[in-house]
Design a protein around this motif. Structure first.
Motif, PDB file in Angstrom:
ATOM      1  N   GLU A 133     -43.272   4.339  77.672  1.00 36.54           N
ATOM      2  CA  GLU A 133     -43.163   5.025  75.907  1.00 36.54           C
ATOM      3  C   GLU A 133     -44.665   5.274  75.575  1.00 36.54           C
ATOM      4  O   GLU A 133     -45.441   4.949  76.187  1.00 36.54           O
ATOM      5  N   ARG A 187     -38.948   8.200  73.113  1.00 35.19           N
ATOM      6  CA  ARG A 187     -39.423   7.048  73.870  1.00 35.19           C
ATOM      7  C   ARG A 187     -40.678   6.693  73.318  1.00 35.19           C
ATOM      8  O   ARG A 187     -41.798   6.820  73.969  1.00 35.19           O
ATOM      9  N   ARG A 224     -39.053   4.025  67.794  1.00 42.85           N
ATOM     10  CA  ARG A 224     -38.321   2.889  67.937  1.00 42.85           C
ATOM     11  C   ARG A 224     -38.735   1.635  66.946  1.00 42.85           C
ATOM     12  O   ARG A 224     -37.771   0.844  66.785  1.00 42.85           O
TER      13      ARG A 224
END
Length: 239
Positions: A133, A187, A224
């Motif tokens: 990521e 990601r 995220r």
């Protein structure tokens, strides 16, 4: 996905200084914790201003740029010495000045037969050298809501089984490009949108308003852990 946070700055200069300072702070903290941060950058006018501020502020930041891995969100598929290359601008603005050594440029016409071959090669490089990521993805937004080289109405918006794809017939010249996909851009622990100017205001408002990604691709990316929209007052004027 994180809820977007909005920061509005007086003008593009204040925006550039703030973003550069925040990036260096995050990188220094990551390195102090023993982590090798991985970031993705893209081009654009405000990006160049930010990159120049990174170079200016970097000597006092404590960041070891030999231990930062740099990726590109998109690139123009042109000759390696073309002034259209995002990587050329980024190197000139800050990467060379700060001594970055782990820089993964997207293929040029000297490296790959066509955009699809270039995208496949870059995806392989990201799988080999990526960390699974990105720590931070930094994205500009076009007046039409595009990010990287993901343009409204283009088939690349629906690709969910590839890290990078080729683009032909880009509405912005040059016509051939390589871009990371939504799957790759999402990601990321943190996604930062960097937007200045009144010409981007409608796209900013639409993206934050939950527009369809096929119409406003910027609506399709979020971090995220964190999504931040760094705007100047003109870019925020339609909110």
């Amino acid at each position: 996905m994180s809820t977007p946070r909005i920061e509005v700055h007086d003008d593009s200069a204040a925006l550039a200084t703030t973003v550069a300072g925040e990036l260096l702070h995050r990188l220094a903290d990551a390195q102090a914790a023993g982590h090798v941060p991985q970031i993705a950058v893209t081009g654009g006018t405000i990006a160049e201003d930010i990159h120049e501020e990174i170079a200016r502020l970097s000597p006092e930041s404590g960041v070891d740029w030999t231990k930062v891995v740099v990726w590109f969100g998109d690139e123009r598929f042109v000759a390696p010495d073309s002034p259209d290359r995002n990587s050329r601008h980024t190197r000139a603005a800050f990467l060379d000045a700060v001594g970055a050594t782990q820089v993964h440029e997207m293929p040029s016409t000297a490296d790959a037969e066509d955009v699809d071959a270039g995208a496949t090669a870059y995806a392989a490089t990201l799988r080999e050298h990526g960390g699974g990521e990105f720590d931070i993805v930094m994205l500009g937004v076009g007046p039409d809501g595009h990010i990287a080289s993901l343009f409204p109405g283009f088939p690349q918006l629906d690709v969910d089984d590839a890290i990078a794809v080729g683009v032909t017939g880009s509405p912005k010249p040059p016509p051939e490009r390589i871009t990371l996909t939504f799957s790759a851009l999402n990601r990321a622990r943190s996604v930062w949108f960097l937007v200045s100017g009144s010409g981007k205001a409608a796209a900013v408002a639409a993206a934050l308003g939950g527009a369809d990604v096929h119409e406003i691709p910027a609506a399709g990316v979020a971090g995220r852990e964190e999504t931040t929209w760094f705007l100047d007052r003109e870019a925020a004027s339609a909110l």
